[in-house]
Scaffold this active site. Sequence first.
Site, PDB file in Angstrom:
ATOM      1  N   LYS A   1      -5.340   8.253  11.969  1.00 49.32           N
ATOM      2  CA  LYS A   1      -5.635   8.858  10.413  1.00 49.32           C
ATOM      3  C   LYS A   1      -6.001  10.228  10.653  1.00 49.32           C
ATOM      4  O   LYS A   1      -6.807  10.914  11.370  1.00 49.32           O
ATOM      5  CB  LYS A   1      -6.937   7.884  10.040  1.00 49.32           C
ATOM      6  CG  LYS A   1      -6.768   6.527   9.973  1.00 49.32           C
ATOM      7  CD  LYS A   1      -7.945   5.656   9.451  1.00 49.32           C
ATOM      8  CE  LYS A   1      -7.535   4.304   8.925  1.00 49.32           C
ATOM      9  NZ  LYS A   1      -8.655   3.402   8.661  1.00 49.32           N
TER      10      LYS A   1
ATOM     11  N   CYS B   1     -15.122  -3.485   1.066  1.00 49.29           N
ATOM     12  CA  CYS B   1     -13.865  -3.888   1.124  1.00 49.29           C
ATOM     13  C   CYS B   1     -13.408  -4.817   0.457  1.00 49.29           C
ATOM     14  O   CYS B   1     -14.247  -5.615   0.049  1.00 49.29           O
ATOM     15  CB  CYS B   1     -13.703  -3.917   2.842  1.00 49.29           C
ATOM     16  SG  CYS B   1     -14.429  -5.337   3.374  1.00 49.29           S
TER      17      CYS B   1
ATOM     18  N   ARG C   1       0.792  -1.224  -0.019  1.00 46.88           N
ATOM     19  CA  ARG C   1      -0.083   0.137   0.179  1.00 46.88           C
ATOM     20  C   ARG C   1       0.922   1.165  -0.056  1.00 46.88           C
ATOM     21  O   ARG C   1       1.713   1.494   0.867  1.00 46.88           O
ATOM     22  CB  ARG C   1      -0.791  -0.046   1.295  1.00 46.88           C
ATOM     23  CG  ARG C   1      -2.047   1.292   1.160  1.00 46.88           C
ATOM     24  CD  ARG C   1      -2.727   1.245   2.649  1.00 46.88           C
ATOM     25  NE  ARG C   1      -3.361   0.143   2.778  1.00 46.88           N
ATOM     26  CZ  ARG C   1      -3.954  -0.592   3.787  1.00 46.88           C
ATOM     27  NH1 ARG C   1      -3.328   0.137   5.045  1.00 46.88           N
ATOM     28  NH2 ARG C   1      -4.556  -1.635   3.985  1.00 46.88           N
TER      29      ARG C   1
ATOM     30  N   LYS D   1      -2.621   2.924  14.696  1.00 44.38           N
ATOM     31  CA  LYS D   1      -2.874   3.687  13.425  1.00 44.38           C
ATOM     32  C   LYS D   1      -3.575   4.913  14.002  1.00 44.38           C
ATOM     33  O   LYS D   1      -4.153   4.960  14.753  1.00 44.38           O
ATOM     34  CB  LYS D   1      -3.345   3.289  12.241  1.00 44.38           C
ATOM     35  CG  LYS D   1      -4.803   2.556  12.622  1.00 44.38           C
ATOM     36  CD  LYS D   1      -5.250   1.800  11.584  1.00 44.38           C
ATOM     37  CE  LYS D   1      -6.839   1.247  11.951  1.00 44.38           C
ATOM     38  NZ  LYS D   1      -7.355   0.321  10.591  1.00 44.38           N
TER      39      LYS D   1
ATOM     40  N   CYS E   1      -7.690 -10.818   2.448  1.00 44.74           N
ATOM     41  CA  CYS E   1      -7.665 -10.215   3.971  1.00 44.74           C
ATOM     42  C   CYS E   1      -7.554 -11.327   4.819  1.00 44.74           C
ATOM     43  O   CYS E   1      -8.608 -12.153   5.098  1.00 44.74           O
ATOM     44  CB  CYS E   1      -8.938  -9.259   3.962  1.00 44.74           C
ATOM     45  SG  CYS E   1      -8.756  -8.395   5.727  1.00 44.74           S
TER      46      CYS E   1
ATOM     47  N   CYS F   1     -15.831  -8.073   7.660  1.00 42.49           N
ATOM     48  CA  CYS F   1     -15.691  -8.264   9.069  1.00 42.49           C
ATOM     49  C   CYS F   1     -16.006  -6.680   9.816  1.00 42.49           C
ATOM     50  O   CYS F   1     -16.256  -5.880   9.077  1.00 42.49           O
ATOM     51  CB  CYS F   1     -14.292  -8.480   9.369  1.00 42.49           C
ATOM     52  SG  CYS F   1     -13.209  -7.149   9.404  1.00 42.49           S
TER      53      CYS F   1
END
Length: 574
Positions: A215, A436, A78, A213, A442, A483
């Site tokens: 954002k 997604c 990514r 993380k 995933c 999920c």
Amino acid sequence: MAEQHSSETKLSKVEIIKKNSRHLRGTIEEALQDGSSHFSEENVQVLKFHGMYQQDDRDLRAEAKRLGRERYYSMMIRARIPGGRLNASQYLEFDNIADTYGNGTLRITTRQTFQVHGILKENVKSTLQHLHQVLITTLGGCGDQVRNIICCGNPLENGFRKQIHSDLHKMVSQFSAKTNAYHEIWLDGERWKSEEDLPEEEPLYGEIYLPRKFKIGFTVEGDNCVDIYANDLGIVAHPDPAEEKVEGYTLLVGGGMGRTASIPDTYPRLATPLCFVTPEELAQVSMEIVKIQRDFGNRNDRRYSRFKYLLDERGISWFQEELENRVGYRLASPRQLVWLSGSDHLGWHSLKDDQWYLGLFVRNGRIMDTHDMRLKSVLKELLETYEFDIQLTSQQNLLLVGIHSQQRDEVEKKLRNAGVHLPVDYSQAVLHSMACPALPTCGLATAESERVFPEVMERMEKLLAETGLSEISLPIAIRMTGCPNGCARPYIADIAFVGRTPGKYDIFLGGGILGNQLNMRVLELVPIEKLDEVLRPVLQDYAETAATHETFGAYCHRVGLDGLRAKMEAAVIG
């Protein structure tokens, strides 16, 4: 540097891995030479900071087990693309990498960047070197640090928007990891001479980086195309009414979509308006916000380590006091925010100097060629021919920027000849839908999403048409995830299908197209084949009883959880 954790703090396994990684080096270099097809768990955690996840093809797990062989491993890489802006050369390099090293597709993410799936371990270094040649990095694409900073995708250039992008890039610089590990490992950069030099590499992140993380998103008041309330730090620009520049920013804190279905006290959260800052104050205040999460965030249990849990545990008053103590002055109150749109910038729009941009809807963000639609091929042709700029959006779409008036007809003809539909060809429900990736790549997915969503949307489109809701003034946004982690931001959609087990989904209702309202979990574990029929009585009642200009989200909250559940449970029983 402020103390990041006390000596008594019990660190989670991931925190210990980060602490021992020598500022993101781990044993990655050695692993690249060991001849194996995959990385160790310790290196997998470190590699996230370098912008990649180790995955395997879950469709082939049973086969691998039957054959007594290891899983079919690959890497998802990514990139970090601030604000989602690319030139033609950069886009074409991604296209080349997808074919040379990946699975032949590109995936636009909700963070305005590209993911490339299917890259073998042996090809990771070459992939990153190719991206480096066009000034693209993957450092910061994943991991416990400030992730790719997003921005409203409107490519209109004026003094106001130029200042926003200037401020955005200043923040990218201040929040970028300073370790030399990325250059050492992937770009054959200079090694540090001694271990004593290492602590000086990360003045912000230290040796263990952030608890999770973080954002950050920018947008313009009135235009919530980025779902600003879903960010840990949302930055809303206000224009100066007298001049073509930014007067200041309202800051929102503590947004986040992730939750764990089996743990009731994990939850999605909308960001809270905190303060108003001038452009000159923005960098310092933002830095101190991140530092507070660094210093006080939960490092013992990753399920509670996002910024939102710190805010709710300590309280917004505590947080503001701590922030004001750090910046050394009293913060101004946030501005009252008014939102006019949450839609993406699709279709034809004029720019200055007889130029246009064209916003293309990319179903679920997947750029690929199929028998019916050669999207990947025609985009490559257009960019090689015209060298348009590219703007990725946080709703997983793509804008072609800088189309001259005399090129419009030819561009549209090439797209249609390739089977590519323009936004006018889609229903409003489809244009506002997102899913997604989920299976097969995933590792967190418990159910399908991207692969089944087109068929689900066909049934939903039919249902909306049958109930007379196809062309209402504010469209109904529908999102699906494999999920509960919320990568497609399902918890602010009008309707969301959140995967719980194979073939079964929880249904959430009551968000909205403006992205400033959470929805409610109404039913659990609904089989995929019943998703549309279970919703029929609710949509029918909305069509028949809604007040003028009442959105579907407002209707859901008016009827209430019990009322919605009663209507839908009757359909399940039936």
